[in-house]
Design an enzyme around this catalytic site. Structure first.
Site, PDB file in Angstrom:
ATOM      1  N   GLY A  12       0.815  -1.214   0.000  1.00  0.00           N
ATOM      2  CA  GLY A  12       0.000   0.000   0.000  1.00  0.00           C
ATOM      3  C   GLY A  12       0.843   1.256   0.000  1.00  0.00           C
ATOM      4  N   THR A  14       1.389   3.469  -2.212  1.00  0.00           N
ATOM      5  CA  THR A  14       0.934   4.620  -2.983  1.00  0.00           C
ATOM      6  C   THR A  14      -0.082   5.492  -2.251  1.00  0.00           C
ATOM      7  OG1 THR A  14      -0.741   3.259  -4.080  1.00  0.00           O
ATOM      8  CG2 THR A  14       1.383   3.510  -5.207  1.00  0.00           C
ATOM      9  N   THR A  37      -1.528  -1.210  -6.331  1.00  0.00           N
ATOM     10  CA  THR A  37      -2.234  -1.716  -7.508  1.00  0.00           C
ATOM     11  C   THR A  37      -2.255  -0.702  -8.643  1.00  0.00           C
ATOM     12  OG1 THR A  37      -4.334  -0.954  -6.595  1.00  0.00           O
ATOM     13  CG2 THR A  37      -3.744  -3.243  -6.172  1.00  0.00           C
ATOM     14  N   ASN A  85       0.601  -2.460   5.191  1.00  0.00           N
ATOM     15  CA  ASN A  85      -0.111  -1.191   5.248  1.00  0.00           C
ATOM     16  C   ASN A  85      -1.327  -1.164   4.324  1.00  0.00           C
ATOM     17  OD1 ASN A  85      -0.412   1.798   5.691  1.00  0.00           O
ATOM     18  ND2 ASN A  85       0.123   1.791   3.525  1.00  0.00           N
ATOM     19  N   SER A 137      -5.901   0.591  12.860  1.00  0.00           N
ATOM     20  CA  SER A 137      -6.579   1.859  13.123  1.00  0.00           C
ATOM     21  C   SER A 137      -7.212   1.825  14.509  1.00  0.00           C
ATOM     22  CB  SER A 137      -7.664   2.069  12.065  1.00  0.00           C
ATOM     23  OG  SER A 137      -8.477   3.167  12.389  1.00  0.00           O
ATOM     24  N   TYR A 150     -14.755  -2.569   8.059  1.00  0.00           N
ATOM     25  CA  TYR A 150     -13.407  -2.040   8.244  1.00  0.00           C
ATOM     26  C   TYR A 150     -12.942  -2.201   9.689  1.00  0.00           C
ATOM     27  CZ  TYR A 150      -9.541   1.322   8.143  1.00  0.00           C
ATOM     28  OH  TYR A 150      -8.308   1.914   8.240  1.00  0.00           O
ATOM     29  N   LYS A 154      -9.736  -4.381  11.137  1.00  0.00           N
ATOM     30  CA  LYS A 154      -8.637  -3.786  11.902  1.00  0.00           C
ATOM     31  C   LYS A 154      -8.529  -4.402  13.298  1.00  0.00           C
ATOM     32  CE  LYS A 154      -7.100  -1.290   8.615  1.00  0.00           C
ATOM     33  NZ  LYS A 154      -5.757  -1.511   8.066  1.00  0.00           N
TER      34      LYS A 154
END
Length: 190
Positions: A12, A14, A37, A85, A137, A150, A154
């Site tokens: 991750g 980007t 991706t 990440n 998170s 989500y 996490k």
């Protein structure tokens, strides 16, 4: 702090947090391979940081993760630190959330993280060294409106990281498995 000679994989890379992690490790003289991706974003990151190695890889392709870890080891000449990440959100109120929205987030955020840890742990055991940092998170502890998928992913990463640390702390000499709760502001201040 100096990470010279350390070989680090950041998934991750980007995104905002991933980019900040890459920038920080590069500033500490590490060899970093960043994944994502989006090829255009990877190229922008590579242009900003010429020493960064990049690899377009979709962590939702679970059947390819072991092969990917092997490729990373070849590209970097080993791997010292894995930073998990990458993640997605598909926000919706629970009563409106489709099973697909639920499953995509769990598959990418939790299952992919588990598989990356699993295949890297095999290398760590063989090398008797390695560190894994799983980015999570605060909402994994508190919950959040419209993010039951989500927050579950996490929270799962936190519990999984603790379990893996218990399982392998004695097997791998310098293993550090941690789930880091983060925000972009905290990462940038490293």
């Amino acid at each position: 702090m100096n990470f010279e000679g350390k070989k680090i994989l950041v998934t991750g890379a980007t995104g905002g947090i991933g980019g900040a992690i890459v920038k920080k490790f590069l500033s500490l003289n590490a060899s970093v391979l960043g994944t994502g991706t989006n090829l255009e974003k990877l190229n922008l990151l590579k242009n900003e940081f010429p020493s960064l190695l990049t690899e377009q890889f979709d962590i939702s392709k679970h059947e390819k993760i072991e092969e990917f870890i092997e490729k990373v080891f070849s590209s970097l000449g080993g791997l010292d630190i894995l930073v998990n990440n990458a993640g997605i959100t598909k926000d919706n109120l629970s009563l409106r959330m489709s099973q697909t929205e639920w499953q995509q987030v769990i598959d990418i955020n939790l299952t992919s993280t588990f598989l990356l840890c699993n295949f890297f742990l095999k290398k760590m055991i063989k090398n008797k060294y390695g560190k894994i940092v799983n980015i999570t998170s605060v909402v994994g502890h508190t919950g959040n409106l419209g993010q039951s998928n989500y927050t579950a992913s996490k929270a799962g990463i936190v519990a999984m990281s603790k379990s893996l640390a218990i399982e392998y702390a004695k097997t791998v000499s310098y293993t550090h498995l941690r789930a880091h709760e983060t925000s972009l502001h905290l990462v940038c201040r490293l």
